[in-house]
Scaffold this motif. Sequence first.
Motif, short mmCIF file in Angstrom:
data_model
loop_
_atom_site.label_atom_id
_atom_site.label_comp_id
_atom_site.label_asym_id
_atom_site.label_seq_id
_atom_site.Cartn_x
_atom_site.Cartn_y
_atom_site.Cartn_z
N ILE A 198 13.47 -8.99 97.31
CA ILE A 198 12.14 -9.29 97.83
C ILE A 198 11.89 -10.78 97.64
O ILE A 198 12.01 -11.30 96.52
CB ILE A 198 11.04 -8.49 97.09
N ASN A 199 11.53 -11.48 98.69
CA ASN A 199 11.19 -12.89 98.59
C ASN A 199 9.81 -13.06 97.97
O ASN A 199 8.89 -12.30 98.28
CB ASN A 199 11.21 -13.56 99.96
N ILE A 200 9.68 -14.06 97.13
CA ILE A 200 8.37 -14.46 96.61
C ILE A 200 7.89 -15.58 97.51
O ILE A 200 8.44 -16.69 97.50
CB ILE A 200 8.46 -14.92 95.15
N LEU A 201 6.88 -15.30 98.30
CA LEU A 201 6.37 -16.25 99.30
C LEU A 201 5.02 -16.79 98.85
O LEU A 201 4.10 -16.03 98.55
CB LEU A 201 6.25 -15.59 100.66
N GLY A 202 4.89 -18.09 98.82
CA GLY A 202 3.62 -18.71 98.45
C GLY A 202 3.54 -18.96 96.96
O GLY A 202 3.52 -20.09 96.49
N GLY A 203 3.50 -17.87 96.18
CA GLY A 203 3.46 -18.00 94.73
C GLY A 203 2.07 -18.18 94.18
O GLY A 203 1.10 -18.38 94.94
N PRO A 204 1.93 -18.11 92.86
CA PRO A 204 0.61 -18.24 92.23
C PRO A 204 0.15 -19.68 92.18
O PRO A 204 0.91 -20.61 92.45
CB PRO A 204 0.87 -17.70 90.82
N GLY B 138 3.13 -19.27 102.27
CA GLY B 138 4.30 -18.98 103.09
C GLY B 138 5.59 -19.59 102.61
O GLY B 138 6.66 -19.31 103.18
N ARG B 139 5.54 -20.42 101.57
CA ARG B 139 6.74 -21.09 101.09
C ARG B 139 7.58 -20.16 100.23
O ARG B 139 7.05 -19.41 99.40
CB ARG B 139 6.35 -22.32 100.27
N LYS B 140 8.91 -20.20 100.40
CA LYS B 140 9.80 -19.42 99.54
C LYS B 140 9.89 -20.12 98.19
O LYS B 140 10.43 -21.23 98.08
CB LYS B 140 11.19 -19.32 100.16
N ALA C 39 11.32 -3.53 92.90
CA ALA C 39 11.45 -4.90 93.43
C ALA C 39 10.13 -5.39 93.99
O ALA C 39 9.71 -6.53 93.71
CB ALA C 39 12.53 -4.94 94.51
N ARG C 40 9.44 -4.57 94.76
CA ARG C 40 8.15 -4.97 95.30
C ARG C 40 7.11 -5.18 94.20
O ARG C 40 6.33 -6.13 94.24
CB ARG C 40 7.65 -3.92 96.30
N ALA C 41 7.12 -4.29 93.22
CA ALA C 41 6.14 -4.40 92.14
C ALA C 41 6.37 -5.65 91.30
O ALA C 41 5.41 -6.33 90.91
CB ALA C 41 6.18 -3.14 91.27
N ALA C 42 7.61 -5.97 91.03
CA ALA C 42 7.90 -7.19 90.26
C ALA C 42 7.50 -8.43 91.04
O ALA C 42 6.89 -9.36 90.47
CB ALA C 42 9.39 -7.23 89.91
N ALA C 43 7.81 -8.45 92.34
CA ALA C 43 7.44 -9.61 93.16
C ALA C 43 5.95 -9.76 93.29
O ALA C 43 5.42 -10.87 93.40
CB ALA C 43 8.09 -9.49 94.55
N ALA C 44 5.21 -8.63 93.27
CA ALA C 44 3.75 -8.67 93.43
C ALA C 44 3.06 -9.42 92.30
O ALA C 44 1.94 -9.91 92.47
CB ALA C 44 3.20 -7.24 93.52
N HIS C 45 3.70 -9.55 91.16
CA HIS C 45 3.10 -10.30 90.05
C HIS C 45 2.94 -11.78 90.41
O HIS C 45 2.17 -12.49 89.76
CB HIS C 45 3.99 -10.18 88.80
N PHE C 46 3.66 -12.24 91.41
CA PHE C 46 3.62 -13.67 91.76
C PHE C 46 2.73 -13.96 92.96
O PHE C 46 2.64 -15.10 93.39
CB PHE C 46 5.04 -14.16 92.04
N SER C 47 2.08 -12.94 93.50
CA SER C 47 1.25 -13.16 94.70
C SER C 47 -0.17 -13.56 94.32
O SER C 47 -0.55 -13.51 93.16
CB SER C 47 1.23 -11.90 95.55
#
Length: 374
Positions: A309-315, A346-348, A366-374
Amino acid sequence: MTVRVGVIGGGQLARMMIAPAVELGIELRVLAEDQGMSAQLAATAVGDYRDLETVREFVRDVDVVTFDHEHVPQEVLRALVAEGVQVHPGPDALQFAQDKLVMRARLAELGVPQPDWAAVHDADELQRFIDDHGGGAVVKTPRGGYDGKGVRVVRAGDEASDWFAALAEGDALLVEELVAFTRELAQQVARRPSGEIVAYPVVETVQRDGVCAEVIAPAPGAGARLTELTERIGRTIAEGVGVTGMLAVELFETDDERVLVNELAMRPHNSGHWSQDGSVTGQFEQHLRAVADLPLGRTEQRAQWSVMINILGGPAEGALEDRFARAMTAHPEAKIHTYGKAPRPGRKVGHVNVAGSDLDDVVYAARAAAAHFS
């Protein structure tokens, strides 16, 4: 003797070559575009990759040159080759990743399945193609586009008027049929200068706003026919264009069981990030093996399923460390890779890999772990 590999480009792909280079005993050197880029840990030079003298100075003390991206001008690459520098992939191969019109013509010569396409020089030619293909088409700028940039779905010839106006005399845009695909796939292969080739499992990719958001390896439901077909396509292209290093072939699968080539990348690719933790040999190690002409590694999966899962944007700035800790605590099975980039919509800025035996569980984690960074 230590092999010295020079990487042109200081982005996240060069960053992720650092660890496997250390493990392989390769001395990695990076020409970064600016200070503080993702691969700054290995950046031995900062400068303009479009300037021949800058690149000449960088490659003076390396054994082989490779890339974090495909944007180094052909005239720079060919000058290096003429001076005896080992460049992988070389300019003769890299041109097919740099110019989509050149790529389409070569794939046609190789007999590789692809969408109907044409070079169009003005709105009238584009309109005729649209009329001949059901009232819609995809227009692309032949050079420079990535992550959805330089791509438009059009229903009328004048919808690309601004792009036509910006063309130099004699240049053209690429127009392709609007493919009614059921899903997108990617096939990666690696090829070394001596000719050895290995293939990875075909994967399913999920795009959002033109950017790869998720990858599932192997592609769910991929039977022997699909697996053999995509591998044959990848091997045909790798040999047919003479690529050395990693090659990613992006594909459309249609409901009438066609598989069509969309685009090519001649470097490690987003569709292969899962392999860092899910394959016997990750794509970054494999790329280094290939360009250094070392024996290639095995490509079997370590678990039944792997999901990226890509982390896009980030915190927001300053919050990354806390979220990293929370994600690792909540999902210790997840492998989290960050790129050292400032957050931007939108940035990787990173990705998450999870591998396991149950696809639903792996996707969820994978989705749940990536969601921590949104």
